[in-house]
Design a protein around this motif. Structure first.
Motif, PDB file in Angstrom:
ATOM      1  N   GLU A 117       0.837  -1.194   0.000  1.00  0.00           N
ATOM      2  CA  GLU A 117       0.000   0.000   0.000  1.00  0.00           C
ATOM      3  C   GLU A 117       0.876   1.249   0.000  1.00  0.00           C
ATOM      4  OE1 GLU A 117      -1.779  -3.393   1.247  1.00  0.00           O
ATOM      5  OE2 GLU A 117      -0.444  -2.340   2.615  1.00  0.00           O
ATOM      6  N   LEU A 121       1.126   4.388  -2.672  1.00  0.00           N
ATOM      7  CA  LEU A 121       1.082   5.795  -2.258  1.00  0.00           C
ATOM      8  C   LEU A 121       2.303   6.535  -2.771  1.00  0.00           C
ATOM      9  CD1 LEU A 121      -0.172   5.410   1.398  1.00  0.00           C
ATOM     10  CD2 LEU A 121      -1.362   6.543  -0.461  1.00  0.00           C
ATOM     11  N   GLU A 124       1.892   7.405  -6.317  1.00  0.00           N
ATOM     12  CA  GLU A 124       0.975   8.534  -6.470  1.00  0.00           C
ATOM     13  C   GLU A 124       1.655   9.849  -6.110  1.00  0.00           C
ATOM     14  OE1 GLU A 124      -2.429   7.628  -4.109  1.00  0.00           O
ATOM     15  OE2 GLU A 124      -3.010   5.909  -5.345  1.00  0.00           O
ATOM     16  N   THR A 210      -8.935  13.572  -4.170  1.00  0.00           N
ATOM     17  CA  THR A 210      -8.363  13.832  -2.837  1.00  0.00           C
ATOM     18  C   THR A 210      -7.880  12.502  -2.305  1.00  0.00           C
ATOM     19  OG1 THR A 210     -10.619  14.636  -2.560  1.00  0.00           O
ATOM     20  CG2 THR A 210      -8.955  15.552  -1.102  1.00  0.00           C
ATOM     21  N   SER A 211      -7.007  12.550  -1.322  1.00  0.00           N
ATOM     22  CA  SER A 211      -6.576  11.272  -0.769  1.00  0.00           C
ATOM     23  C   SER A 211      -6.661  11.312   0.736  1.00  0.00           C
ATOM     24  CB  SER A 211      -5.146  10.968  -1.198  1.00  0.00           C
ATOM     25  OG  SER A 211      -4.785   9.712  -0.684  1.00  0.00           O
ATOM     26  N   ILE A 212      -7.214  10.212   1.297  1.00  0.00           N
ATOM     27  CA  ILE A 212      -7.355  10.204   2.748  1.00  0.00           C
ATOM     28  C   ILE A 212      -6.029   9.973   3.440  1.00  0.00           C
ATOM     29  CG2 ILE A 212      -7.880   7.740   2.819  1.00  0.00           C
ATOM     30  CD1 ILE A 212      -9.647   8.233   5.183  1.00  0.00           C
ATOM     31  N   ILE A 213      -5.173   9.190   2.786  1.00  0.00           N
ATOM     32  CA  ILE A 213      -3.902   8.876   3.426  1.00  0.00           C
ATOM     33  C   ILE A 213      -2.830   9.785   2.869  1.00  0.00           C
ATOM     34  CG2 ILE A 213      -2.265   7.074   3.916  1.00  0.00           C
ATOM     35  CD1 ILE A 213      -4.430   5.524   4.501  1.00  0.00           C
ATOM     36  N   GLU A 214      -2.037  10.327   3.731  1.00  0.00           N
ATOM     37  CA  GLU A 214      -0.930  11.132   3.252  1.00  0.00           C
ATOM     38  C   GLU A 214       0.358  10.535   3.780  1.00  0.00           C
ATOM     39  OE1 GLU A 214      -2.795  15.619   2.949  1.00  0.00           O
ATOM     40  OE2 GLU A 214      -1.830  14.937   4.786  1.00  0.00           O
TER      41      GLU A 214
END
Lengths: 242, 282, 272
Positions: A117, A121, A124, A210-214
């Motif tokens: 995961e 990220l 991205e 948008t992304s919830i995880i940064e």
């Protein structure tokens, strides 16, 4: 065979190394690989490989790292022989073969120490086109699903008398069809279902999201990056002073 | 009388490449807060009907669509799936085909990320959805490690987070054991009553779900043959509801009727059945 | 007879999915293994035709240990129909799909032709012999799946959740099939959490919970045992619950037919 290839698979462990930002790990791995590529010195290759082993030991994935070396050993020996036979001195040939082991080792430590995961990220955040990173993500998500389905199909066909232990290569091929065809059909069906589900959840591969995880770099990450730069710098200084 | 959110008038649909219509002259109105159960034998058109409600027909499944399908005031042909998805959404039968992310948190956030809500709003909605489905403790779990029932809850949470007015669930309990199915229906009932969310449940297993329904719709061969409050529909002649998995207690009601023992009404739970029988058999 | 003797099984060597399971499936009987999803039902079924071999203990099919013969041979005696059996289709024609297993078992072409014709007829699929299996309706696909698996006349027929996701007509088909098979002296074993179906067909029941057998007995004893049903994570059949509320604890009343027989009897007794 599976044990060897698991050298490149993250298997759920959670040390501080695993929890580092993937980007800092990427920089470290890339630095190490770069030095390996640039250097003609056997000593440097050995140092690089030893350093990688140390990293994997700290991350408690030593066995995986060693498995990666085992996996690439035949190719490495092949490179050694070919180069030696074609006249490239013994030292140089060993260096080349060790370079391969070091490069593969760098891959191993990156992937074994990075949860998939996080890898997604990272892609991205590096502005890799959404479609590519999403495809990676989907593949990752569905590998265990498809593996399960494959097993189910094999079970069902074996229950109809299909023999799966034939030595004859032609017969082995014939035996693949009752497994292959249902699997392909299932894959197509699943793809349609996934496509449907993506539609109803408003997915648009081209639109911004948008992304919830940064990903957040911590002090440790900056230290790792600093370390990588230091190693690179040390290498160049060493090289220039020789 | 509240205005209907969805109106289907004389709707007929034939899939491209098919000769027979999958839906024939369907007339249906859906209002806010209803708990609808849609049932019927395999191939009766339940799934096709659901696809129209979310716009997958005609936008994802081409074919010939005749008649009116008004979704929140506009014809489905003139609304995109994306528009409709904000008001009407669906949880598919197999969570393994719907879940696209590798962790629970990212999965529940997925639809919201696509809608480009603010990060704070996304986090808030994800928390709420996880809480309502009772899976907050699974937040950082890997999907591959979850059981079937847990995956089902994640799939529902991810749709719930999008806060549709109408939530459709296509045979959510097909692979669940009866106690898990029971818990799921109880949960859906809570969502229906607390959030006034319209629930449309496509089910074969009426015995556990029917006690929550405000409307039961029976389809056979592309047509709606019966619709109305469950007690009304299930008190119809057994021949009219023969394609349906009639709960045992309802079968009992009919069989008793046939030997001259008339219960006051159709029972929807075993407890009701016992009370009704005691009235008559004393 | 199939004997499951003290079987322990684990997929990963750490957690046991089956713990000391003891079961017996005698010829001509109809048995149900009941339990929640995750109780180990499917894992157990896979032991019956050798797909899985126990870590400890053994499984005997007609006296022979399953670990000693290949699955392809055991499959002749023990046929398993898994959930969603339609996923195994791969042939161009229905005929080939049915003959697949027969060919695997090495039967003559002539015998194969006769058998397929017979089986097509039994399942009402004669007109589809040259059709693609993928063009059939859901119900027809399910019938084809049964046809494929019963074509070679196995002695033991094992069905994994045969009523899951099925409509009324398919349930009826299944009920009739089970009756026919047992009347032919064959053994039918189903794994199911469908209490209503089990209440109607009344098999001998084994209750499985978290890999252990927590109870067994005739349907009328097991389905009316409150504690046991709860422990297995199941729900009582509706009729049983109705009669519990009414204060009757008659073991024989499991489904609508039983209830009606009982009531008719009571009413006629009262009238006498």
């Amino acid at each position: 065979m599976y044990r060897l290839t698991s050298a490149f698979i993250y298997e759920g462990r959670k040390t501080w190394v695993h929890e580092l930002d993937p980007r800092s790990k990427l920089i470290l791995s890339a630095t190490v690989m770069l030095i390996s590529i640039l250097s003609e010195s056997l000593l440097i290759q050995i140092l690089v490989w030893t350093g990688e082993m140390l990293i994997s030991f700290i991350g408690k994935e030593l066995r995986k790292f060693l498995n990666s070396a085992l996996l690439v050993l035949p190719f490495s020996v092949f490179i050694l022989l070919i180069n030696y036979v074609f006249g490239r001195g013994l030292m140089a040939s060993i260096t080349l073969s060790l370079r391969l082991v070091a490069m593969v080792g760098a891959f191993s430590i990156f992937f074994a120490l990075t949860p998939p995961e996080d890898f997604i990220l990272m892609l991205e955040s590096l502005k890799v086109p959404a479609l590519i990173s999403f495809s990676f993500s989907l593949a990752l998500r569905f590998i265990p699903v498809m593996a399960e389905e494959t097993q189910r199909i094999i079970d069902a066909q074996r229950s109809r008398g299909l023999k799966v232990d034939s030595r004859n290569p032609i017969r082995r091929l014939k035996m693949m069809m009752p497994i292959f065809i249902p699997l392909i059909i299932l894959s197509i069906k699943k793809s349609m279902e996934v496509a449907e589900a993506l539609e109803t959840r408003c997915f648009d591969p081209n639109a911004k999201r948008t992304s919830i995880i940064e990903l957040k770099m911590t002090m440790r990450d900056y230290l790792i990056i600093a370390l990588s730069l230091a190693i690179l710098l040390a290498y160049f200084i060493l090289k220039c002073s020789i | 009388m509240t205005r209907p959110l969805i109106r289907l008038k004389n709707l007929t649909f034939t899939y491209a490449g098919s000769k027979k219509p999958a839906l024939k002259k369907v007339n249906l109105e859906i209002t806010k807060g209803e708990f609808i159960i849609l049932t019927g034998p395999s191939g009766c058109g339940k799934t096709t009907l659901c696809r129209i409600l979310v716009g997958l027909i005609p936008h994802f499944y081409p074919g010939e669509l005749i008649g009116k399908a008004i979704i929140f005031g506009r014809d489905v042909r003139r609304r995109s799936i994306k528009e409709i998805a904000k008001r009407v959404n669906i949880v598919f039968q197999n969570p393994d085909s719907q879940i696209v992310m590798t962790t629970v948190e990212r999965e529940v956030a997925f639809g919201l990320e696509n809608l480009r809500l603010s990060r704070d709003e996304i986090i808030r909605r994800v928390n709420e959805a996880l809480s309502r489905l009772d899976i907050t403790d699974l937040r950082s779990e890997n999907i591959a490690h979850l059981s079937g029932g847990q995956k089902q809850r994640v799939a529902i949470a991810s749709i719930l987070a999008m806060m549709p007015d109408i939530m459709i669930l296509d045979e959510p309990t097909a692979y669940l054991s009866p106690s898990s199915a029971d818990k799921l229906f109880e949960l859906l009932n809570k969502l229906n009553s607390k959030l006034n969310m319209t629930i449309i449940l496509v089910e074969h297993r009426l015995d556990l779900a029917v006690k929550y329904a405000s409307k039961l719709i029976i389809m056979v061969n592309g047509r709606i043959t019966l619709q109305g409050p469950p007690k009304e529909v299930l008190s119809e002649d057994l021949t009219k509801i023969s394609g349906v998995n009639v709960p045992s207690i309802v079968k009992l009601y009919h069989r008793l009727k046939s030997i001259g023992v008339r219960l006051r009404e159709v029972p929807l739970t075993p407890f009701e059945a016992a009370i009704l029988m005691r009235e008559v058999l004393k | 007879m199939i004997k499951v003797e003290n079987v322990w099984f684990s997929y990963d060597g750490v957690r046991y999915v089956l713990k000391d399971v003891i079961m017996k499936f005698s010829e001509g009987n109809y048995i149900a293994i009941m339990g929640e999803n995750g109780s180990g039902k499917t894992t157990l079924l896979k032991h019956l035709n050798g797909l899985l071999k126990p870590n400890k203990g053994r499984v005997l099919v007609d006296g022979i240990e399953t670990s000693k013969i290949p699955v392809s041979e055991l499959a002749r005696k023990v046929a398993i129909v898994f959930q969603n059996p339609e996923m195994m289709f791969f042939s161009e024609r229905v005929y080939d799909e049915i003959s697949f297993a027969l060919r695997n078992f090495g039967l003559d072409e002539e015998i194969i032709e006769k058998t397929v014709k017979k089986v097509l007829n039994i399942f009402g699929l004669d007109e589809y012999a040259t059709e693609s299996p993928f063009n059939l309706s859901e119900g027809e696909k399910r019938r084809l799946a049964f046809a494929c698996v019963l074509a070679w006349n196995p002695k033991y027929i094992v069905l994994d959740e045969p009523t899951a996701g099925q409509d009324v007509f398919q349930r009826e088909l299944l009920r009739g099939l089970i009756k026919q098979l047992t009347s032919q002296g064959r053994t039918v074993i189903i794994a199911s959490h469908d209490v209503e179906f089990v209440a109607e067909t009344k098999p001998y029941i084994y209750l499985l919970s978290k890999g252990e057998v927590i109870g067994e007995g005739k349907a009328e004893d097991v389905l009316t045992d409150d504690k046991l049903i709860k422990k297995a994570g199941l729900i009582k059949p509706q009729i049983v619950e109705v009669f519990n509320y009414l204060g009757f604890n008659y073991r024989e009343i499991l489904d609508v037919n039983d209830a009606l027989d009982f009531i008719i009897k009571k009413v006629s007794e009262r009238n006498v």
